[in-house]
Design an enzyme around this catalytic site. Sequence first.
Site: not given
Length: 615
Positions: A2, A103-104, A510
């Site tokens: 953002c 933001n956050g 493997h």
Amino acid sequence: MCGIVGYVGNRDVIKVLIDGLVSLEYRGYDSAGIAVNDEGNIKIYKSIGKLINLKNLLQEKKSEIKNVKSGIGHIRWATHGGATEFNAHPHTCSCGKLVLVHNGIIENFKELKEKLIKEGCIFRSQTDTETIAHLFALEYGKTHDLKQAVQNGLKQLKGAYAICVMHKDEPDKIVATRKNAPLLIGLGENENFVASDIPAFIEYTKKAIYLDDGDIAVVTPTNIDFYDENDNLIKKKTEQLPWEPIALSKLGYKHFMLKEIHEQPDVIRNVLNGKLCSIDEPIVLNEVQIDNDKLKNLNRIEIIACGTSLHAAMVGKYIIEDFTGIAVEVEPSSEYIYRKTVTNDKTLVIGVSQSGETADTITAIRQAKEKGAHVLIITNRPDSSMARYADSLIPVSAGIEISVAATKSYTAQLLSFYLLAIKLAEIKNSLSLEYLKNLKHELIQIPVKLEEILNNKIEIQKCARKFANYKNFIFIARGINLATALEGALKLKEVSYINATGYAAGELKHGPIAMLDETMPVLSILIPGGITYDKILSNSEEAKARNARLIALTSAEDEHLKDIFENIIKIPPVPEILSPIIANVPCQLLAYYISEFLGKDVDQPRNLAKSVTVE
Ligand code: AGP
């Protein structure tokens, strides 16, 4: 993740906001929106998808916008709630007078939302952000002072945030605050800017003030007041940003990724400058603030990082152990933070991050610090949150990286690890003088070798076209280039969406060998003279026997290779120990050309963002 931009002043506000968002687009691009105060009315415009949709919308609505002196904008990478117009920022309170971008992540948003709904707030989105708008609006109702409302509201929020708020009744004012998410103020003449990152306003000003956690800034065109979390008026330091707007241009390249790949020879010269002055002199790494005695006796290092930076960390482990014998553990930050680690005050913890804002790595280094470790950060952003938490800092000096796919920053991270490992070896006396001289000599040659690869990129382009339509891809290598194989696969995945995987070549038999047939290209990284060359050749033969389509990335002149490999991507000769810096660049070009050939959005691949600020 953002991006935020805010502006108060006399310029064309819409243009400043949109240009700012364009320059932040690399941070996220699911949806975007702006809010402006137009002669006392808050007007909001949002669009889902790329920014061009918002630009088109604003073009349509141009006639309804009269006289705007302030505004905030946001570009989103969806976390809470999908990429819809309702979920796009800016968000408002129920009456629409208070508007904000964020933001956050607000961790206690569910409890807050329930409480706010009971108090009569009407929610329109699924986001955590809308909770903040209602909360601040209720506080505003009590105080009729935007700064005070923010100050009171913040006391009820848990989580990380960078927030810009405006209120209809306080025109030409933005209140900005942050906690664990970057936010800075750009200072102008009768105008001011707020942004989550420098590119948003570097075109207008190079003077900036970084907010610290808990700070609140009240920004008007002619004044900025700063308050700490206890509401004390505080003074903040103005910084001169060392950035040029030209760094944000593609300079004629079709994409930032291609430009950034081409910048790598100069990036290396830049990193070496002043640190590796001559092959006879010790490495200068004044940034590492640990005394030599402590470094000499160091017996454990932990390196934590994510994504591409984690691959740089893997090379770091290999060379530090090889050069010094110090035990090194590498762990993804997202794993480190959820277990009982043995980190203590005798551990050197190295955090690696291009952006310096990656949430997992920030949490990891904070935990390491709490346990008493010395935290050294290797980052491309010395102005980042991580740099602020660091005890020591090695700036990787790659210059701003715009393309979401990390390229030049990876190369610069590798170089930083080489310098650090050599420095440690010099302090511990663990390598012979001859070996050190040769290593330094070879390091100095690397930019020219990279230029050679870039000049012959047409061969890689041809190879990319040939393999672009395959659905799967395997990269194999051993030893120090396992990280190169993993990074090559990550780059291809990110920009082309091809299911690419990197394997330790010895592991192929493997399990993964079951997938091999004529629909599976396998790229082998073969460094002649290296301890694993013959083994990787055998592993490649095993793949050939299952009809896989083989590509070699090598400096070997061995004619016999043509019998095994359908395509050979040549790299200049280089000692195996330094080969990750060289071998990675053709992988970057291969990923770039495949993505470009497939018509993907190279610089902004779907679902990704340049800095991942959520855990
Ligand atoms: C790189 O191409 C990726 N976009 C991603 O893996 C990135 O390396 C990762 O998110 C870590 O970011 P950082 O280096 O900024 O911490």
